[in-house]
Enzyme design. Sequence first.
Site, PDB file in Angstrom:
ATOM      1  N   LYS A 267       0.840  -1.195   0.000  1.00  0.00           N
ATOM      2  CA  LYS A 267       0.000   0.000   0.000  1.00  0.00           C
ATOM      3  C   LYS A 267       0.875   1.246   0.000  1.00  0.00           C
ATOM      4  O   LYS A 267       2.011   1.211   0.475  1.00  0.00           O
ATOM      5  CB  LYS A 267      -0.861   0.020   1.275  1.00  0.00           C
ATOM      6  CG  LYS A 267      -2.012  -0.956   1.287  1.00  0.00           C
ATOM      7  CD  LYS A 267      -2.830  -0.804   2.565  1.00  0.00           C
ATOM      8  CE  LYS A 267      -3.979  -1.792   2.622  1.00  0.00           C
ATOM      9  NZ  LYS A 267      -4.977  -1.640   1.548  1.00  0.00           N
ATOM     10  N   ARG A 341     -10.208 -11.523   1.965  1.00  0.00           N
ATOM     11  CA  ARG A 341     -11.035 -12.596   1.397  1.00  0.00           C
ATOM     12  C   ARG A 341     -10.320 -13.935   1.470  1.00  0.00           C
ATOM     13  O   ARG A 341     -10.961 -14.990   1.585  1.00  0.00           O
ATOM     14  CB  ARG A 341     -11.442 -12.227  -0.041  1.00  0.00           C
ATOM     15  CG  ARG A 341     -10.279 -12.032  -0.976  1.00  0.00           C
ATOM     16  CD  ARG A 341     -10.673 -11.295  -2.251  1.00  0.00           C
ATOM     17  NE  ARG A 341     -10.816  -9.854  -2.043  1.00  0.00           N
ATOM     18  CZ  ARG A 341     -11.174  -8.991  -2.979  1.00  0.00           C
ATOM     19  NH1 ARG A 341     -11.441  -9.423  -4.224  1.00  0.00           N
ATOM     20  NH2 ARG A 341     -11.262  -7.715  -2.717  1.00  0.00           N
TER      21      ARG A 341
HETATM   22  N1  BES Z   1      -8.157  -3.741   4.316  1.00  0.00           N
HETATM   23  C1  BES Z   1      -8.320  -3.340   2.979  1.00  0.00           C
HETATM   24  C2  BES Z   1      -9.638  -2.591   2.739  1.00  0.00           C
HETATM   25  C3  BES Z   1      -9.759  -1.247   3.406  1.00  0.00           C
HETATM   26  C4  BES Z   1      -9.465  -0.091   2.710  1.00  0.00           C
HETATM   27  C5  BES Z   1     -10.252  -1.140   4.686  1.00  0.00           C
HETATM   28  C6  BES Z   1      -9.633   1.153   3.321  1.00  0.00           C
HETATM   29  C7  BES Z   1     -10.405   0.084   5.284  1.00  0.00           C
HETATM   30  C8  BES Z   1     -10.099   1.230   4.618  1.00  0.00           C
HETATM   31  C9  BES Z   1      -8.316  -4.549   2.060  1.00  0.00           C
HETATM   32  O1  BES Z   1      -7.518  -5.604   2.490  1.00  0.00           O
HETATM   33  C10 BES Z   1      -7.782  -4.106   0.760  1.00  0.00           C
HETATM   34  O2  BES Z   1      -6.648  -3.723   0.702  1.00  0.00           O
HETATM   35  N2  BES Z   1      -8.613  -4.164  -0.282  1.00  0.00           N
HETATM   36  C11 BES Z   1      -8.219  -3.761  -1.581  1.00  0.00           C
HETATM   37  C12 BES Z   1      -8.754  -4.770  -2.560  1.00  0.00           C
HETATM   38  C13 BES Z   1      -8.226  -4.608  -3.947  1.00  0.00           C
HETATM   39  C14 BES Z   1      -6.761  -4.928  -3.977  1.00  0.00           C
HETATM   40  C15 BES Z   1      -8.995  -5.537  -4.857  1.00  0.00           C
HETATM   41  C16 BES Z   1      -8.814  -2.381  -1.838  1.00  0.00           C
HETATM   42  O3  BES Z   1      -9.923  -2.105  -1.390  1.00  0.00           O
HETATM   43  O4  BES Z   1      -8.125  -1.572  -2.449  1.00  0.00           O
HETATM   44 MN    MN Z   2      -5.504  -5.381   1.853  1.00  0.00          MN
END
Ligand code: BES
Ligand code: MN
Length: 492
Positions: A267, A341
């Site tokens: 990230k 997931r």
């Molecule tokens: N934990 C994150 C989702 C999240 C984002 C929670 C912002 C709280 C605030 C999750 O694991 C994630 O990174 N999801 C990705 C999925 C994508 C790579 C398909 C996302 O939402 O960008």
């Molecule tokens: Mn994630």
Amino acid sequence: MKVTFVADKPASSGCAVIPVKKSLKTAGAASDYVGESNGQFKKAAKAANFNGEKGKSFSIFAPAGSEASRLVAVGIGDGKEFDSELFGAKIAKSLMMGESAITLHLGGMDVSPDAAARAAVGMRLAAYRFDKYRTKLPANKKPVLKTIKIACDEPAKARASYNKYHGPVCDGTVLARDLVNEPPNVIYPKAYAARIKELETLGLKVQILGEKRMKSLGMNSLLCVGQGSVRESQMVIITWNGGKKGDKPACIVGKGVTFDTGGISLKPGANMWDMKGDMGGSAAVVGAMAGLAARKAKANVVGIVGLVENMPDGNAVLPGDIITSMSGQTIEVQNTDAEGRLVLADCLHYASTKIKPKAMINLATLTGAILVALGTERAGVFSNNDKLAGQIANASETTKEKTWRLPIGPEYDRLLDSPNADMKNIGGRLAGSITAAQFLQRFVGKGIPWAHIDVAGTAMKPSNRHDPRETTFGTGFGARLLNRWIADNFEG
Ligand code: BES
Ligand code: MN
Ligand code: ZN
């Protein structure tokens, strides 16, 4: 916080709060205060340009004829749609820095015992702080509120409602908040599991699976997420048997990523610290289980949380890796940041095959896309069962933990197809929250009513929050909703 329920009479000490309707109309003990003040109340109201307008307030110190040290009048407008919980919360928010004891007068205004109990909950939630690591906090920044008295028409009934339901459920929300607020060097998978184990004192059974045990069960989907971390992954199974013997349990499942760096699909750095809250779904499940046990819920419920830390490392799972989940289905991990997931896949399969629940709800801070869709106001609900979705909508309505249902279906499911494995773990740019739900659904046993609640927008809130009940980053969202769902549908 000490919470008591007393008959609605003028208080003998401390700060007394009285609701005042438009044109300075009062009821119950509030009228006694006004009467005893020898016109002082009306004069002070006039000076403050206060006429009972909703949200306005003014105070008189040591009003003549009363034993309270201070009287605070709070406008409630025409009194329609009076929300006792929100009222209590606003009062605690504005007075907790200066008052150690508050008596809230709710007599003579058609506030039910349940609503009186919820006024105390609102006050507690608004007074919640997470200051344990602040060693230099000046005294005037620390709340001094210690005692809450709710003065109402049926104090015995209100007390019973609080002790049997609202109090313990609120304890669960507070626990969930604490868990989310704790930093990731304190709440990592093993430490988290140990914290959950302590809940056995409430009568819960807590079983912890380590990596060895999970490996032998074939939980490679969950395990691959934690494989770049030096911290051992855990799965925790929490059992509450308060219902009939042999009655199939309801199951609640939570995503517990104690920190989500994104892994190799790292990230960006800005605000990454927020990802300590990526275990908010699991915190709601743990808080809910604690609430169920503390209030001795007459239902059989199993809580399952998957606890992992998602880190980039020489040993981390790679984009392109294909892993075999406990269900036997293979997954091409195209993005290591779509890790929640992967964790839930094995939790849901474990629940489906080992617990065989009559219904199953999972909570997860699963997608950033749910924030785009619903903001921080409502969590997204995805379900294979209209009846269950309806039950969640009802529980959501009564607890004010708001949700909104979004669609799932085969046309979305297709987006997960991969030429290299049974599926990939991302669905592309569009409908990101829905494809995440489709992924989870592939691991839910046939015929099991299931719902996924995406709490990425509601479990952790930004600092510009407006709801006085939400005072910190961790909101505890879901703990109350789940208790309500169990109480309404499984406790006969
Ligand atoms: N934990 C994150 C989702 C999240 C984002 C929670 C912002 C709280 C605030 C999750 O694991 C994630 O990174 N999801 C990705 C999925 C994508 C790579 C398909 C996302 O939402 O960008
Ligand atoms: Mn994630
Ligand atoms: Zn995540």
